[in-house]
Design an enzyme around this catalytic site. Structure first.
Site, PDB file in Angstrom:
ATOM      1  N   ARG A   1      34.994  43.212  38.410  1.00  0.00           N
ATOM      2  CA  ARG A   1      36.410  42.806  38.072  1.00  0.00           C
ATOM      3  C   ARG A   1      37.099  43.951  37.172  1.00  0.00           C
ATOM      4  NH1 ARG A   1      35.235  36.420  37.111  1.00  0.00           N
ATOM      5  NH2 ARG A   1      35.079  35.847  39.442  1.00  0.00           N
TER       6      ARG A   1
ATOM      7  N   TYR B   1      38.906  40.280  46.680  1.00  0.00           N
ATOM      8  CA  TYR B   1      37.651  40.309  46.400  1.00  0.00           C
ATOM      9  C   TYR B   1      37.258  40.331  44.777  1.00  0.00           C
ATOM     10  CZ  TYR B   1      37.440  45.644  46.721  1.00  0.00           C
ATOM     11  OH  TYR B   1      37.684  46.824  46.380  1.00  0.00           O
ATOM     12  N   GLU B   2      36.278  39.923  44.463  1.00  0.00           N
ATOM     13  CA  GLU B   2      35.726  39.780  43.147  1.00  0.00           C
ATOM     14  C   GLU B   2      36.430  38.669  42.623  1.00  0.00           C
ATOM     15  OE1 GLU B   2      32.897  40.838  42.415  1.00  0.00           O
ATOM     16  OE2 GLU B   2      32.927  42.400  44.095  1.00  0.00           O
ATOM     17  N   GLY B   3      36.997  37.629  43.356  1.00  0.00           N
ATOM     18  CA  GLY B   3      37.668  36.352  42.634  1.00  0.00           C
ATOM     19  C   GLY B   3      38.986  36.698  43.007  1.00  0.00           C
TER      20      GLY B   3
END
Length: 598
Positions: free
Chosen positions: A296, A440-442
Site C-alpha cells: 500500500r 488495487y491493494e484495497g
C-alpha cells in the site's frame, strides 16, 4: 514520445534539509548513507530510469504480455534485459538485510529510488516491487530455514515473488476465500484453488517465482480467523537451493486490462501444488498484512510517480505549444501566438500538479523514514511512535496520493488538448496506468473506511492525537515568524477542520455508523491536505531560514519552493473547509433513497 528526468535535486532537499537524514546516523544502515553516497545512488538511479526504463514504457504498453499454449508468458521486448540491468546494479536489495545479500541501506533511500524507477516504467517495476513485498513477509514471518532457502535468490533478483489474495468471488473480504490446503505427512500442504488479478504471476524474467498464497487448511474456522499463508514456488527448491521440478501452479489466463499492459496480471490455478506454511496455522492474514502494508505504501508511491512524469511532460508541452495571446499582452511577440504556459488556467493546472507532487514526495519520504525508525531504532518509545504514525499514514498515503496521481495524469492530458487523446504522445497511458492504483491493494474507499473506522480510534486515538499535536506545535513554534505566518495560518485552519471532523465522528458515528462511512472519503482527503500542507510548511521553513542568511547558491530553487508552498496554502488548503462541511451533513441524504429506486 514522453520524456522523464529524475528530480534528484528536489529529493536531496527533502532528505537532507527537511528530514535531516544525518540526524539518524545512530540507526543501522544510516551511517553508511553519507550525503555523497545518497547523491551518488540517486544520480545512478536517475540514469537507470531515464536511459534504460523510460524508453521501454510506451513500447511496453503497446506490446503487452503474451501467454502461450504451454501457459508461459512473454513480457514486452526489452523488459528482461532492463530487469537484468536493474538486478545487476543491486537495486533489489538496496535496503534489504546484508546477511541475505542486501546492502542494508535505509528504506527511505529505497523509497526515493523507487519513485524514479516507477515514474520511468510502472509496469516493469511491478515485478521487483511484488518481490520486495514477498521478501518482507518471509523475513517477518518465515522461519530461518525458509529465509535462507528463498530470500537470497529473491534479493539477487534471480527469483521473483508474488502475493495471491483475490479469488473470483472475493476481493477485499478475504474471509470468503475458498482456496484449500491439505496437510501432508512430510509437513507440507497440497494447495488447490484459483486466484485472480495476480500481478507478475507468470513471466520470463526470472528462473523461479515464489508465490505467497492465502488458503484455508481443511477444518479451519470460517472467516478470516481460518486463513493461513503458504510459500508455493513455481519450481520446487531443493535443500541446497537448487531449482527442481515444476510445481502444480500455472497461469490459466492473462487479464485484458485498461493499463499496466507490460505487467502480467494473471489468473493463477493451483492444482495440488506443494506449499509450505509461513508462521502459524490460521494466522496468515497477519503475515499477509506485512506484505499488504508495504504494498500500500508502494502503491501510494506509484500515484506520486505517475503524477510526476505526467507533470513533466505537461510542462514540456505547455512551453512549446503556441496558441492564443496572454491576457496581459503578448509574451512572444516574435511568434504568431504565445506558448500556452502563459494562460492562467494552464498555470492553475501545472501549479496544482507541482504542489501535489512536491508535497507528496516529502510525505512519502517522511513516511518511509518512520518505517526505518520503527524497524531499526533501539528506543522502544521511538519505535512505538513511528509504528503508530505508519499505521495512521498508510491509508492516507495510498488513498490520497493515488487519487491525486490520477487527477494529475488527467490534468496533464488536458494540457495537451486533443493531442493528449492520441496514443503516440503517451498521456493516455499515464491516465490508464494511474487508474489501477486507486483500485488495487484495497480500493480507496476501503482505505478511507480503514482510516476512520480503525486507525482513528486505535489505542484510544493515540496516533492521531500525536500527529495533531506535532502539527499544532509546529504552527505555534513559528507563529511569531512573519515570513512563516501565511503558511502557519493556513495550516492551522486545515488542522482545525481535521480536528473538528474527527470530533464529529466521535459524537455522531457510534450511534449511527453510516455517518462514519458517509464521511470517510472526505475525511481521508481532508487529512491528506493537512499532511501535505505540513510538508509544504516544513519545506517553506527551511527555504526561508536559508534565504534569510543570504548568499545561498540555490536561491532560485528555494524561492520556487516558497512560491509552490504559497500556492498550495492559497489554492488547495481551503478545500478542508468544504470537506468538513460535507462530513457534517451526515449520511441521511446518501442512504435515504431505497435501493429499488436506483
Amino acid at each position: 514520445m514522453p520524456v522523464f528526468k529524475a528530480p534528484v535535486e528536489d529529493t536531496l532537499f527533502v532528505l537532507n534539509d527537511v528530514l535531516g537524514i544525518e540526524k539518524y546516523n545512530n540507526l543501522p544502515g544510516f551511517a553508511d548513507a553519507s550525503p555523497d553516497l545518497i547523491e551518488a545512488v540517486l544520480t545512478e538511479a536517475g540514469k537507470l530510469s531515464e536511459e534504460i526504463l523510460a524508453p521501454l514504457n510506451l513500447s511496453g504498453d503497446q506490446e503487452g504480455c503474451v501467454r502461450s499454449e504451454d501457459a508461459s508468458v512473454k513480457t514486452p521486448k526489452g523488459f528482461k534485459q532492463a530487469y537484468d540491468t536493474y538486478c545487476e546494479g543491486g537495486w533489489m536489495g538496496l535496503s534489504m538485510p546484508e546477511e541475505f545479500g542486501g546492502q542494508g541501506l535505509p528504506y527511505v533511500l529505497h523509497t526515493a529510488v523507487s519513485e524514479y524507477l516507477i515514474s520511468a516504467n510502472l509496469a516493469l517495476m511491478m515485478y521487483p516491487g511484488l518481490t520486495q513485498g514477498a521478501i518482507a513477509a518471509i523475513l517477518a514471518h518465515g522461519d530461518q530455514a525458509q529465509k535462507e532457502k528463498y530470500v537470497p535468490n529473491m534479493i539477487a533478483g534471480t527469483w521473483t515473488g508474488t502475493m495471491n489474495l483475490t479469488e473470483p468471488h472475493c476481493g477485499t473480504d478475504l474471509g470468503l476465500l475458498r482456496t484449500k490446503a491439505v496437510p501432508q505427512a512430510d509437513g507440507s500442504y497440497k494447495i488447490s484453488g484459483q486466484k485472480i488479478f495476480i500481478s507478475a504471476g507468470e513471466h520470463d524474467m526470472s528462473d523461479n517465482i515464489i508465490h505467497l498464497v492465502l488458503a484455508r487448511i481443511e477444518g479451519a474456522p470460517e472467516g478470516t480467523k481460518g486463513i493461513s499463508l503458504f510459500i508455493v514456488p513455481k519450481y520446487m527448491v531443493g535443500d541446497d537451493g537448487s531449482v527442481g521440478e515444476r510445481n502444480g501452479v500455472a497461469c490459466g489466463a492473462l487479464e485484458h486490462k485498461m493499463g499496466i499492459h507490460g505487467n502480467a496480471t494473471c489468473v493463477m490455478n493451483y492444482d495440488d501444488a506443494t506449499g509450505f506454511l509461513i508462521g502459524k496455522e490460521n494466522k496468515g492474514l497477519a503475515a499477509m498484512f506485512v506484505m499488504m502494508n508495504e504494498a500500500r505504501l508502494g502503491v501510494g508511491l506509484q500515484g506520486l510517480s505517475v503524477g510526476e512524469v505526467a507533470y513533466q511532460n505537461a510542462v514540456m508541452y505547455a512551453k512549446e505549444r503556441i496558441q492564443g495571446r496572454s491576457l496581459s499582452g503578448p509574451k512572444a511577440p516574435e511568434q504568431k501566438a504565445d506558448p500556452i504556459i502563459v494562460h492562467p488556467d494552464i498555470r492553475r493546472a501545472l501549479m496544482t500538479m507541482r504542489a501535489i507532487n512536491e508535497g507528496g514526495r516529502a510525505f512519502a519520504l517522511w513516511t518511509a523514514l518512520q518505517s526505518d525508525i520503527a524497524h531499526r531504532s533501539e528506543d522502544e518509545a521511538a519505535r512505538q511512535t513511528a509504528d503508530d504514525l505508519i499505521g495512521l499514514l498508510t491509508p492516507i498515503l495510498k488513498g490520497v496520493m493515488t487519487d491525486k496521481g490520477f487527477d494529475t495524469a488527467v490534468a496533464a492530458q488536458q494540457v495537451y488538448g486533443g493531442h493528449g487523446y492520441i496514443e503516440e504522445h503517451g498521456m493516455s497511458q499515464f491516465v490508464r496506468d494511474a487508474r489501477i492504483t486507486q483500485i488495487y491493494e484495497g480500493a480507496n474507499g476501503i482505505q478511507a473506511l480503514d482510516l476512520v473506522g480503525r486507525k482513528l480510534p486505535a489505542n484510544g486515538g493515540r496516533a492521531v492525537m500525536a500527529l495533531f499535536k506535532e502539527i499544532g506545535d509546529f504552527c505555534e513554534a513559528n507563529r511569531e515568524d512573519e515570513a512563516m505566518s501565511g503558511f502557519t495560518k493556513a495550516l492551522k485552519k486545515g488542522l482545525n477542520d481535521a480536528q473538528a471532523s474527527a470530533m464529529w465522528f466521535m459524537q455522531n458515528a457510534m450511534a449511527k455508523p453510516d455517518n462514519a462511512g458517509a464521511g470517510s472519503t472526505d475525511f481521508m482527503h481532508l487529512f491528506g491536505l493537512v499532511v501535505l500542507g505540513y510538508m509544504h510548511a516544513r519545506m517553506a521553513k527551511v527555504a526561508n531560514d536559508e534565504l534569510a542568511k543570504g548568499g545561498s547558491p540555490r536561491e532560485d530553487f528555494l524561492k520556487n519552493k516558497l512560491i509552490t508552498a504559497r500556492f498550495f496554502m492559497d489554492k488547495l488548503m481551503p478545500e478542508t473547509a468544504l470537506r468538513k462541511a460535507r462530513i457534517e451533513t451526515g449520511a441521511d441524504t446518501m442512504m435515504e433513497l431505497a435501493a429499488e429506486a436506483f
